[in-house]
Scaffold this active site. Structure first.
Site, PDB file in Angstrom:
ATOM      1  N   ASP A 169    -108.755  25.912  -9.931  1.00 30.54           N
ATOM      2  CA  ASP A 169    -109.025  25.803  -8.932  1.00 30.54           C
ATOM      3  C   ASP A 169    -108.372  24.369  -8.440  1.00 30.54           C
ATOM      4  O   ASP A 169    -109.346  23.218  -8.886  1.00 30.54           O
ATOM      5  CB  ASP A 169    -110.211  25.884  -8.443  1.00 30.54           C
ATOM      6  CG  ASP A 169    -111.551  26.166  -7.154  1.00 30.54           C
ATOM      7  OD1 ASP A 169    -109.953  26.082  -6.499  1.00 30.54           O
ATOM      8  OD2 ASP A 169    -111.725  26.522  -7.466  1.00 30.54           O
TER       9      ASP A 169
ATOM     10  N   ASN B  25     -98.698  23.836  -1.388  1.00 32.58           N
ATOM     11  CA  ASN B  25     -98.275  25.197  -1.236  1.00 32.58           C
ATOM     12  C   ASN B  25     -99.564  25.894  -0.960  1.00 32.58           C
ATOM     13  O   ASN B  25     -99.694  26.601   0.479  1.00 32.58           O
ATOM     14  CB  ASN B  25     -97.164  26.148  -1.813  1.00 32.58           C
ATOM     15  CG  ASN B  25     -97.639  27.660  -0.885  1.00 32.58           C
ATOM     16  OD1 ASN B  25     -96.935  27.883  -0.204  1.00 32.58           O
ATOM     17  ND2 ASN B  25     -97.353  28.225  -2.325  1.00 32.58           N
TER      18      ASN B  25
ATOM     19  N   TYR C 224    -108.569  29.128  10.488  1.00 31.45           N
ATOM     20  CA  TYR C 224    -106.988  28.601  10.226  1.00 31.45           C
ATOM     21  C   TYR C 224    -106.014  27.554  10.722  1.00 31.45           C
ATOM     22  O   TYR C 224    -105.089  26.886  10.237  1.00 31.45           O
ATOM     23  CB  TYR C 224    -106.694  30.196   9.191  1.00 31.45           C
ATOM     24  CG  TYR C 224    -105.207  29.870   9.209  1.00 31.45           C
ATOM     25  CD1 TYR C 224    -105.102  29.546   7.789  1.00 31.45           C
ATOM     26  CD2 TYR C 224    -104.098  30.147   9.972  1.00 31.45           C
ATOM     27  CE1 TYR C 224    -103.837  29.840   6.924  1.00 31.45           C
ATOM     28  CE2 TYR C 224    -103.017  30.403   9.227  1.00 31.45           C
ATOM     29  CZ  TYR C 224    -102.387  29.938   8.104  1.00 31.45           C
ATOM     30  OH  TYR C 224    -101.333  30.179   7.045  1.00 31.45           O
TER      31      TYR C 224
ATOM     32  N   LYS D  15    -104.542  23.897   9.169  1.00 31.80           N
ATOM     33  CA  LYS D  15    -102.471  24.140   9.279  1.00 31.80           C
ATOM     34  C   LYS D  15    -102.360  22.924  10.482  1.00 31.80           C
ATOM     35  O   LYS D  15    -101.152  22.564  10.682  1.00 31.80           O
ATOM     36  CB  LYS D  15    -101.844  25.063  10.088  1.00 31.80           C
ATOM     37  CG  LYS D  15    -102.699  26.149   9.191  1.00 31.80           C
ATOM     38  CD  LYS D  15    -101.829  25.845   7.542  1.00 31.80           C
ATOM     39  CE  LYS D  15    -102.138  26.672   6.492  1.00 31.80           C
ATOM     40  NZ  LYS D  15    -101.984  26.385   4.991  1.00 31.80           N
TER      41      LYS D  15
ATOM     42  N   THR E 290     -96.183  37.874   2.511  1.00 32.84           N
ATOM     43  CA  THR E 290     -96.842  37.382   1.082  1.00 32.84           C
ATOM     44  C   THR E 290     -98.212  37.870   0.528  1.00 32.84           C
ATOM     45  O   THR E 290     -98.533  38.948   1.597  1.00 32.84           O
ATOM     46  CB  THR E 290     -96.914  36.068   1.492  1.00 32.84           C
ATOM     47  OG1 THR E 290     -98.157  35.738   1.995  1.00 32.84           O
ATOM     48  CG2 THR E 290     -95.698  35.252   1.490  1.00 32.84           C
TER      49      THR E 290
END
Length: 278
Positions: free
Chosen positions: A66, A93, A162, A166, A197
């Site tokens: 993790d 990533n 989110y 970013k 994905t």
């Protein structure tokens, strides 16, 4: 010689998606790779794909940890140095959106969703970069962060935490790029658009529903002008370019959007304004 011969790379979140595609591209081009993810079964799938692509087991370091934990980060760095002797490329990533179990979206989401999102998408990136820094300075290496077009400037009201995370990664990239450039370490990021994905399944969407969404948005040029959604390899090729010092040496602290043109489209441009003027 291949472009990454004698290079060592860590790719976080490489148990599927963009991370898996990146590991395969770098390894096929000569790199020794550390692959990592929390799901040991999916990580083994990545390893088997690497082996199937002709990559020697000696060039693969598979670490199921993790990355949000200090112990996991330490194991990732230490096992890489122990097996390969150095570190040249860090690809940050690992990241995802976190769904509110209640189904709530927007600013009404529980603050715990913010905490979980930033723990993975921001804090783990900062901590792993700190721990990799001395090794990358020694090798004059490269860092590639994987952000998102969700970072803005367009609004993403359903997933504010989110998109905020970013945006933080984009600014983190710019900030540390100046500091580390003085040590001959380059830092850049790539901002993917809609890429098929496992992120939607990770957020709880059934595969059938997520596939329907990808198909709908990808086939509408008013959403993605190039006419299709992205695939992990589309982004992995850009990551490889940014990790290739010879090819991208003069790019420092930049965020490269890879979205099929999505961020160029305004809602008014999806309507035929010429007809309205007749």
């Amino acid at each position: 010689m291949s472009r990454f011969t004698n290079k060592v790379a860590i790719i976080t979140g490489s148990s599927n998606g963009i991370g898996r595609a990146t590991a395969i591209i770098l390894a096929k081009d000569g790199a020794k790779v550390t692959i990592t993810g929390r799901n040991a079964e999916r990580l083994e799938e990545t390893k088997q794909e690497l082996l199937g692509a002709g990559i020697s087991a000696d060039n693969i370091n598979s670490v199921a940890v993790d990355v949000t934990t200090s112990a996991g980060q330490d194991q990732l760095i230490n096992s890489t140095i122990q097996k390969f002797g150095k570190l040249d490329i860090l690809v940050n990533n690992a990241g995802t959106g976190v769904a509110d179990p209640s189904g709530t979206t927007g600013i009404s989401q529980n603050i715990s969703i913010y905490d979980k999102t930033f723990e993975l998408n921001v804090r783990s990136v900062i901590e792993l970069t700190q721990k990799a820094k001395p090794h990358l300075i020694e090798s004059k290496g490269e860092i590639v962060n994987v952000s998102s077009i969700g970072s803005g400037p367009q609004s993403h009201p359903d997933l504010p935490f989110y998109s905020m995370s970013k945006a933080a990664i984009d600014q983190f990239t710019r900030n540390i790029a100046i500091e580390l450039a003085k040590k001959d370490v380059r830092v850049n990021s790539v901002n993917p658009g809609l890429v098929q994905t496992g992120i939607m399944q990770a957020m709880g969407a059934p595969t059938q529903i997520s596939d329907k969404l990808y198909e709908y948005l990808g086939s509408n040029r008013d959403c993605i002008p190039i006419g299709r959604h992205g695939y992990p390899e589309d982004i992995a090729n850009i990551i490889a370019f940014l990790a290739d010092r010879e090819a991208s040496f003069y790019i420092v602290g930049q965020t490269i959007k890879a979205d099929g043109g999505s961020t160029l489209v305004m809602a008014m441009n999806t309507h035929n304004l010429t007809d309205l003027l007749k």
